[in-house]
Design a protein around this motif. Structure first.
Motif, mmCIF file in Angstrom:
data_model
loop_
_atom_site.group_PDB
_atom_site.id
_atom_site.type_symbol
_atom_site.label_atom_id
_atom_site.label_comp_id
_atom_site.label_asym_id
_atom_site.label_seq_id
_atom_site.Cartn_x
_atom_site.Cartn_y
_atom_site.Cartn_z
ATOM 1 N N LYS A 3 -2.201 7.988 -21.030
ATOM 2 C CA LYS A 3 -2.317 9.011 -20.497
ATOM 3 C C LYS A 3 -2.214 9.594 -19.286
ATOM 4 O O LYS A 3 -1.271 10.238 -18.691
ATOM 5 C CB LYS A 3 -4.564 9.410 -21.003
ATOM 6 N N THR A 4 -2.667 8.119 -18.611
ATOM 7 C CA THR A 4 -2.492 9.145 -16.811
ATOM 8 C C THR A 4 -1.571 8.781 -16.102
ATOM 9 O O THR A 4 -0.862 9.826 -15.579
ATOM 10 C CB THR A 4 -4.128 7.333 -15.804
ATOM 11 N N ILE A 5 -0.620 7.711 -17.201
ATOM 12 C CA ILE A 5 0.585 7.525 -16.712
ATOM 13 C C ILE A 5 1.599 8.592 -16.859
ATOM 14 O O ILE A 5 1.780 9.030 -15.914
ATOM 15 C CB ILE A 5 0.874 6.202 -17.308
ATOM 16 N N LEU A 6 1.295 8.611 -18.062
ATOM 17 C CA LEU A 6 2.085 9.979 -18.810
ATOM 18 C C LEU A 6 1.868 11.476 -17.872
ATOM 19 O O LEU A 6 2.368 12.296 -18.512
ATOM 20 C CB LEU A 6 1.382 10.328 -20.059
ATOM 21 N N SER A 7 0.564 11.497 -17.403
ATOM 22 C CA SER A 7 0.053 12.621 -16.765
ATOM 23 C C SER A 7 0.969 12.581 -15.235
ATOM 24 O O SER A 7 0.660 13.459 -14.865
ATOM 25 C CB SER A 7 -1.018 13.221 -16.661
ATOM 26 N N GLY A 8 1.238 11.819 -15.097
ATOM 27 C CA GLY A 8 2.448 11.281 -13.666
ATOM 28 C C GLY A 8 1.649 10.374 -12.427
ATOM 29 O O GLY A 8 2.029 11.363 -11.775
ATOM 30 N N PHE A 9 1.587 9.919 -12.885
ATOM 31 C CA PHE A 9 0.691 8.923 -11.810
ATOM 32 C C PHE A 9 1.330 7.639 -12.007
ATOM 33 O O PHE A 9 1.674 7.240 -13.183
ATOM 34 C CB PHE A 9 -0.951 8.260 -12.215
ATOM 35 N N ILE A 10 1.497 6.693 -10.803
ATOM 36 C CA ILE A 10 2.187 5.699 -10.847
ATOM 37 C C ILE A 10 0.940 4.286 -11.010
ATOM 38 O O ILE A 10 1.052 4.773 -9.921
ATOM 39 C CB ILE A 10 3.345 5.812 -9.989
ATOM 40 N N ASN A 59 -13.189 5.129 -14.539
ATOM 41 C CA ASN A 59 -12.372 4.719 -13.424
ATOM 42 C C ASN A 59 -11.956 5.394 -12.412
ATOM 43 O O ASN A 59 -11.067 5.019 -11.443
ATOM 44 C CB ASN A 59 -11.270 3.735 -13.881
ATOM 45 N N GLY A 60 -11.926 6.736 -12.258
ATOM 46 C CA GLY A 60 -11.131 8.002 -11.328
ATOM 47 C C GLY A 60 -10.144 7.558 -10.856
ATOM 48 O O GLY A 60 -8.406 7.853 -10.108
ATOM 49 N N TYR A 61 -9.005 8.147 -12.303
ATOM 50 C CA TYR A 61 -8.118 8.221 -12.284
ATOM 51 C C TYR A 61 -7.212 9.396 -11.957
ATOM 52 O O TYR A 61 -8.314 10.458 -12.420
ATOM 53 C CB TYR A 61 -7.337 8.007 -13.427
ATOM 54 N N PRO A 62 -6.563 10.261 -10.898
ATOM 55 C CA PRO A 62 -6.266 11.308 -11.234
ATOM 56 C C PRO A 62 -5.480 11.830 -12.624
ATOM 57 O O PRO A 62 -4.576 12.272 -12.309
ATOM 58 C CB PRO A 62 -5.223 11.369 -9.635
ATOM 59 N N LYS A 105 -3.399 16.741 -5.254
ATOM 60 C CA LYS A 105 -4.290 16.662 -6.288
ATOM 61 C C LYS A 105 -5.233 16.075 -6.046
ATOM 62 O O LYS A 105 -6.156 16.490 -7.304
ATOM 63 C CB LYS A 105 -2.855 16.240 -7.593
ATOM 64 N N LYS A 106 -5.270 15.484 -5.198
ATOM 65 C CA LYS A 106 -6.730 15.255 -5.212
ATOM 66 C C LYS A 106 -7.820 15.982 -5.035
ATOM 67 O O LYS A 106 -9.032 15.543 -4.738
ATOM 68 C CB LYS A 106 -6.256 13.488 -3.999
ATOM 69 N N ASP A 107 -7.111 16.630 -4.296
ATOM 70 C CA ASP A 107 -8.347 18.188 -3.629
ATOM 71 C C ASP A 107 -8.783 18.625 -4.356
ATOM 72 O O ASP A 107 -9.645 18.116 -4.302
ATOM 73 C CB ASP A 107 -7.330 18.612 -2.647
ATOM 74 N N VAL A 108 -7.970 18.584 -5.810
ATOM 75 C CA VAL A 108 -8.243 19.765 -6.607
ATOM 76 C C VAL A 108 -9.437 18.676 -7.847
ATOM 77 O O VAL A 108 -10.228 19.461 -8.260
ATOM 78 C CB VAL A 108 -7.265 19.710 -7.117
ATOM 79 N N LEU A 109 -8.580 17.645 -7.856
ATOM 80 C CA LEU A 109 -9.439 17.007 -8.646
ATOM 81 C C LEU A 109 -11.348 16.930 -7.940
ATOM 82 O O LEU A 109 -12.315 16.652 -7.854
ATOM 83 C CB LEU A 109 -9.398 14.909 -8.470
ATOM 84 N N ARG A 110 -10.877 16.204 -6.528
ATOM 85 C CA ARG A 110 -12.430 16.067 -5.824
ATOM 86 C C ARG A 110 -13.030 17.416 -6.003
ATOM 87 O O ARG A 110 -14.467 17.268 -5.910
ATOM 88 C CB ARG A 110 -11.973 15.676 -4.094
ATOM 89 N N HIS A 111 -12.717 18.204 -5.887
ATOM 90 C CA HIS A 111 -13.323 20.111 -6.066
ATOM 91 C C HIS A 111 -13.935 20.330 -7.374
ATOM 92 O O HIS A 111 -15.014 20.333 -7.273
ATOM 93 C CB HIS A 111 -12.310 21.183 -5.544
ATOM 94 N N SER A 115 -15.462 9.568 -6.107
ATOM 95 C CA SER A 115 -15.251 8.324 -6.841
ATOM 96 C C SER A 115 -13.768 8.680 -7.534
ATOM 97 O O SER A 115 -13.422 7.969 -8.267
ATOM 98 C CB SER A 115 -16.003 8.964 -8.310
ATOM 99 N N ILE A 116 -13.043 9.777 -6.926
ATOM 100 C CA ILE A 116 -11.389 9.870 -7.446
ATOM 101 C C ILE A 116 -11.065 9.325 -6.096
ATOM 102 O O ILE A 116 -11.017 9.187 -5.046
ATOM 103 C CB ILE A 116 -11.112 11.563 -7.285
ATOM 104 N N MET A 117 -11.089 7.410 -7.271
ATOM 105 C CA MET A 117 -10.938 7.054 -5.526
ATOM 106 C C MET A 117 -9.110 6.282 -5.428
ATOM 107 O O MET A 117 -9.110 5.772 -4.268
ATOM 108 C CB MET A 117 -10.839 5.120 -6.249
ATOM 109 N N PHE A 118 -8.331 6.692 -6.014
ATOM 110 C CA PHE A 118 -6.453 6.708 -5.930
ATOM 111 C C PHE A 118 -5.775 7.886 -6.004
ATOM 112 O O PHE A 118 -7.009 8.867 -5.329
ATOM 113 C CB PHE A 118 -5.935 6.108 -7.146
ATOM 114 N N ASN A 119 -5.060 7.800 -4.777
ATOM 115 C CA ASN A 119 -4.173 8.864 -3.573
ATOM 116 C C ASN A 119 -3.507 9.754 -5.117
ATOM 117 O O ASN A 119 -3.193 9.173 -6.156
ATOM 118 C CB ASN A 119 -3.030 7.960 -3.627
#
Length: 767
Positions: free
Chosen positions: A194-201, A586-589, A746-752, A763-767
Motif C-alpha cells: 500500500k505504501t509503495i503504491l502511494s508513491g514511496f520507494i 512502522n511509520g511509513y509516509p 509530505k513528511k511535514d504534512v504527516l507530522r502535522h 514516529s514518521i521516521m522515513f524521508n
C-alpha cells in the motif's frame, strides 16, 4: 554582433535541452532516479510519460520501423499483464501443491510414492472403502512405519512428538531463510505494498531475492501449522512478479508512476489466485491497496486476474477442478428471520476485528521496543512449539486451516463422514438424498461443538502473537477460521432450536417438521466474511470474494448484512484496519485518502523554516557559483532547492531537483571546456556578455522547473492536505505576493497530522 548572438540562442537552447534529456536518461551509476525511502513526484512522472508518448507518436509518422516500435510500445502493457498472470498463477499452484504435501508430511508418509499427499495417496489405492476413505494401506502414520503399531498410547505419543518436531523444523527453516537472504520477505506484505503504491520507494522490497525466498518460506510457514494464511503474501509475490517484468520494458522501468500502475494490477492477480476470485481481486486492488487507479489500470487488472486464475485452473492443485479448497454449494434458501443471527455474527466479527487489531499492535509495538525483537528465530520457534503442542490433541486445529474452513463450510449430505454430521437418523425416512430434513444432534455433534469452542479460543489467542513475526504470514485464512468456527456453532444452535421448537412464532412460518430449513454451513460462511471484514475493513471486495469462493450467489444479502455490520461495529472503536495500523506502527509516509483533516490550521503553521530555524536553503538566478552549489549539495540532504531572483527580493522563479543539479554539474565539468569552481550558474533566459578573462558561465535554465506548486501562507491546511493527496506531491512552496516564505514536504504534512491527533510526530521516521 549583439543581434547575431541573439539569433543563435534558440537553437542552442534546443540542442542543450536535447543533450540534457539524453544524459538524464542515462543516469550516472551513483545517482539513481530516486533515493531509497523517498517519495516519488507523481506530477513529474506523469509529465515525463506524456513527453515520451508525444515523442513516440511524432516519430511513428517518419518510417515503418518507428510505427512498429510505437505499436510495440502500446502493446507492452498487455504483454506485462500476460506475463504477470502466467507467473503468479504458476507460483500459486506450486505453493498449493507443496503446502498440501508438507502439511500431511507432519503426520505420515505415502509408501507407494513419497511425493503424494495423504489424499492423492488414497486416490490411487484400490483398497479404500467409502466409510474409511482416509485409511488406505499405502498411507502410514510415522508411528506405524517405525514401530509397526498404529493404535495405542505409545503410537499416539510418538506421532505427537514427530508432529511437533516437523513443525519446528519447517518454521526454523522459514525464519532462517528470511533472516539470511531476504529480510523483506517477512510479514504479510500488504501494508508495505500500500505504501509503495502511494508513491514511496523501498528498494529491494519487490526484488528477485524477495520473490524467491518468499515463495519458499511461505510454503514452510503454512506447512508448519502456524495460525497464518498464504493469501496476503501471495499479493506480495504477485507484485514481485510485476516488478520483475517491469524491468524488461523501459516504459515501466524508467517511470515510477507507470510502474505503480502495473503493481496495482499485479495485486489484483495475487488475490485472484489466492482465492480463485478474479473479480474480487480487481475490486480488492481498487478498494484496499491502490492509491492511483485510472480506468486503463482497471481493464489491465481484469486481464491479469483472468490469466492468473486461468493458469491456476489448468494446474488444478486441489484436484477438484476448483480454484480453492473450500468450494461449497447449498441447496436451501435462507429466510428473513435468519438475518438476526447473521447480523449478530456481523457484530461478533466487528468486535473480534477490534480486539485483534489492538492486541496485535500492542504486541508488535512491544516487539519493536523491548529485547523481544532481537531474537526473531527464538520467538518463531517458541510460538510454533506452543501452537503444535496445543493443536495436535484437537482434530480441528491439527489439520491445515484451509481444510478446517472447508469442513465448516460444508453442508451435511448423506455421504458425509465428518463428526459435525453425526445426527440421529430417523429409520423410516425415505427422501431424496440431497434434501435431508433437520434432525436432532447426535453425540458426535455435541463432541464436535466442544472441540470447536476450544479451537475458537485457541485460534483467537494464538493469531494475535503469530501475525507480524519474521516469517511470511497472511491474515485472511486465520480470520476466516475464527469466523467460520463461531458461525458453525451459531448455525448448529439455530438448527437445533428450529428442530425442537418448530411451533414457535419465528420458526412457524418457514420451518415445517421434516423439512431442511437451517444450513449451519451458511452461518460459517457468513461468520468468516464478518470476521475478515472486521479485521481488514473491506466491504464490496469482501462480499464478491466470498461469493466467488463459495459460488453462493443467492447468499449475497446475508453476506452484505454481515460485512456492513462488522465494519460499522469495528469503525465505532477505531477507523484503521489492520493494514493501516501496521503502516502507522512502522511509520511509513502514507497519506490515507480516507482520513478526514478537520483542524483549522494554516500553511504558515506547518511550513519550514520555523521562527528559530536557519533560513531556507535557496539558489539565486545569476549570482551563485558552481562551488556554492556543490557546497550546498554537500552540506544539506534536501531533495531540491527553490530558485529566487536575489537574496534581498526573495521573489520565486522556480524549483530545481537536487539530482538534476548534481548530474548537470558533473556532466558540464566532464564535457564543457572552461567550467570551473568559480563559474557563475545562470538560471536566466540568457547569460550576459562576460569579459574574456572571466570563467565560462554554466547555463542551467533547462533543468529549472518554472511551474513549481505554490500555495500562499494563508491557505488552510485542509486544502494543502487535499492537494498532497490528490496530486501526489513531494513538496509545495509557500509564498506571499510572489515572495518565497518557506516549503512544506509530505513528511511535514504527516507530522502535522500526527501532532493534531496527539500522536508522536517523530514516529514518521522515513524521508
Amino acid at each position: 554582433k549583439a543581434d547575431s548572438t541573439r539569433a543563435a540562442t534558440p537553437t542552442e537552447e534546443m540542442n542543450g535541452a536535447g543533450n540534457l534529456m539524453d544524459f538524464l536518461d542515462e543516469p550516472f551509476p551513483d545517482v539513481s532516479t530516486y533515493e531509497d525511502f523517498h517519495t516519488i513526484d507523481w506530477l513529474r512522472e506523469k509529465s515525463r510519460d506524456t513527453d515520451r508518448h508525444r515523442k513516440i507518436t511524432s516519430k511513428s509518422k517518419e518510417s515503418l520501423w518507428e510505427l512498429i516500435k510505437s505499436l510495440l510500445d502500446a502493446w507492452s502493457g498487455w504483454v506485462v499483464m500476460l506475463l504477470i498472470g502466467l507467473l503468479s498463477g504458476t507460483l500459486a499452484g506450486v505453493i498449493d501443491l507443496a503446502v498440501d504435501w508438507m502439511t500431511d508430511l507432519k503426520e505420515g508418509v505415502c509408501l507407494s510414492a513419497f511425493w503424494y499427499s495423504h489424499e492423492q495417496c488414497c486416490w490411487t489405492s484400490n483398497e479404500t472403502t467409502f466409510d474409511d476413505r482416509d485409511k488406505c494401506p499405502q498411507w502410514q502414520k510415522w508411528a506405524e512405519l517405525m514401530t509397526g503399531h498404529a493404535e495405542g498410547a505409545g503410537a499416539y505419543v510418538l506421532n505427537y512428538f514427530l508432529y511437533i518436531l516437523w513443525a519446528l523444523l519447517f518454521s526454523f527453516l522459514a525464519v532462517s531463510l528470511v533472516r539470511v537472504f531476504a529480510p523483506y520477505a517477512c510479514g504479510s506484505g500488504i501494508p508495505e505494498i500500500k505504501t509503495i503504491l502511494s508513491g514511496f520507494i523501498i528498494r529491494g522490497y519487490l526484488g528477485k531475492w524477495t520473490l524467491l525466498i518468499k515463495t519458499v518460506t511461505l510454503v514452510l510457514a503454512v506447512s508448519s501449522g502456524l495460525s497464518l494464511g498464504k493469501e496476503g503474501p501471495l499479493v506480495h509475490v504477485a507484485c514481485c512478479c510485476g516488478n520483475l517484468f517491469c524491468s524488461l520494458f523501459s516504459k515501466y522501468s524508467k517511470n515510477e508512476g507507470k510502474r505503480r500502475e502495473v503493481l496495482s494490477a499485479a495485486a489484483a492477480a495475487g488475490v485472484s489466485v489466492a482465492f480463485g476470485a478474479p473479480i474480487g481481486g480487481v475490486l480488492f486492488s481498487l478498494e484496499e491497496v491502490s492509491y492511483y487507479f485510472p480506468l486503463k489500470t482497471l481493464w489491465r487488472s481484469f486481464f491479469a486476474a483472468l490469466v492468473a486464475a486461468f493458469t491456476l485452473r489448468s494446474i488444478n492443485p486441489f484436484g477438484n477442478s476448483r480454484l480453492v479448497l473450500f468450494y461449497v454449494e447449498y441447496h436451501t434458501p435462507w429466510y428473513m428471520a435468519e438475518l438476526v443471527p447473521f447480523i449478530l455474527l456481523g457484530v461478533f466479527g466487528g468486535l473480534w476485528g477490534t480486539l485483534f487489531i489492538r492486541a496485535n499492535i500492542a504486541w508488535c509495538r512491544r516487539r519493536k521496543t523491548t529485547q523481544l525483537g532481537k531474537y526473531p528465530v527464538l520467538e518463531v520457534i517458541a510460538v510454533t512449539g506452543i501452537t503444535a503442542l496445543l493443536a495436535y490433541p484437537n482434530p480441528y486445529t491439527r489439520r491445515s486451516t484451509s481444510e478446517l474452513i472447508s469442513e465448516l463450510f460444508n453442508d451435511c449430505g448423506a455421504l458425509e463422514s465428518s463428526q459435525l454430521c453425526d445426527y440421529v437418523n430417523n429409520p423410516n425416512m425415505s427422501r431424496p438424498v440431497d434434501d435431508i430434513p433437520d434432525r436432532p444432534a447426535g453425540p458426535g455433534v455435541y463432541n464436535a461443538l466442544w472441540q470447536l469452542t476450544l479451537a475458537l479460543i485457541f485460534k483467537i489467542v494464538i493469531t494475535i502473537f503469530t501475525f507480524g513475526m519474521k516469517i511470511p504470514s497472511g491474515l485472511f485464512i486465520p480470520s476466516m477460521a475464527v469466523g467460520a468456527i463461531a458461525g458453525r456453532i451459531v448455525g448448529i444452535a439455530v438448527e437445533q432450536m428450529a428442530y425442537h421448537h418448530h411451533d414457535w412464532i419465528i420458526f412457524k412460518n418457514w420451518c415445517r417438521p421434516g423439512a431442511d430449513c437451517v444450513t449451519p454451513g451458511l452461518y460459517a460462511m457468513v461468520g468468516a466474511a464478518a470476521c475478515l471484514g472486521g479485521v481488514t475493513r473491506m466491504t464490496v471486495s469482501l462480499v464478491v470474494i466470498m461469493f466467488e469462493l463459495t459460488g453462493g450467489l443467492e447468499y449475497i444479502v446475508p453476506l452484505m448484512a454481515a460485512a456492513v455490520t462488522s465494519k460499522w461495529v469495528a469503525d465505532a472503536f477505531g477507523k484503521e484496519g489492520i493494514y493501516e495500523s501496521h503502516i502507522l506502527l512502522n511509520g511509513y509516509p502514507y497519506l490515507d485518502v480516507r482520513d478526514e483533516f478537520t483542524h483549522r490550521t494554516l500553511a504558515t503553521d506547518v511550513m519550514r523554516p520555523r521562527r528559530n530555524d536557519p533560513p531556507l536553503a535557496v539558489l539565486t538566478q545569476d549570482s551563485t557559483t558552481v562551488e556554492d552549489v556543490e557546497t550546498l549539495i554537500k552540506d544539506t540532504d534536501y531533495n531540491g532547492f527553490p530558485v529566487v531572483v536575489s537574496r534581498e527580493s526573495e521573489r520565486l522563479i522556480g524549483f530545481v531537483q537536487r539530482r538534476d543539479l548534481t548530474l548537470a554539474i558533473k556532466n558540464a565539468r566532464q564535457k564543457q571546456d572552461g567550467v570551473v569552481s568559480s563559474s557563475v550558474v545562470y538560471f536566466t533566459e540568457d547569460a550576459p556578455q562576460l569579459p574574456a578573462s572571466n570563467p565560462q558561465p554554466l547555463k542551467l535554465r533547462r533543468i529549472l522547473n518554472l511551474s513549481p506548486f505554490t500555495v500562499t501562507d494563508h491557505t488552510p491546511m485542509e486544502t494543502v492536505v487535499d492537494i498532497f493527496r490528490k496530486l501526489g506531491l513531494r513538496q509545495c512552496l509557500v509564498t506571499r505576493s510572489g515572495r518565497l516564505l518557506g516549503i512544506i514536504t509530505k513528511k511535514d504534512v504527516l507530522r502535522h497530522m500526527a501532532q493534531m491527533m496527539n500522536q508522536d510526530p517523530e514516529s514518521i521516521m522515513f524521508n
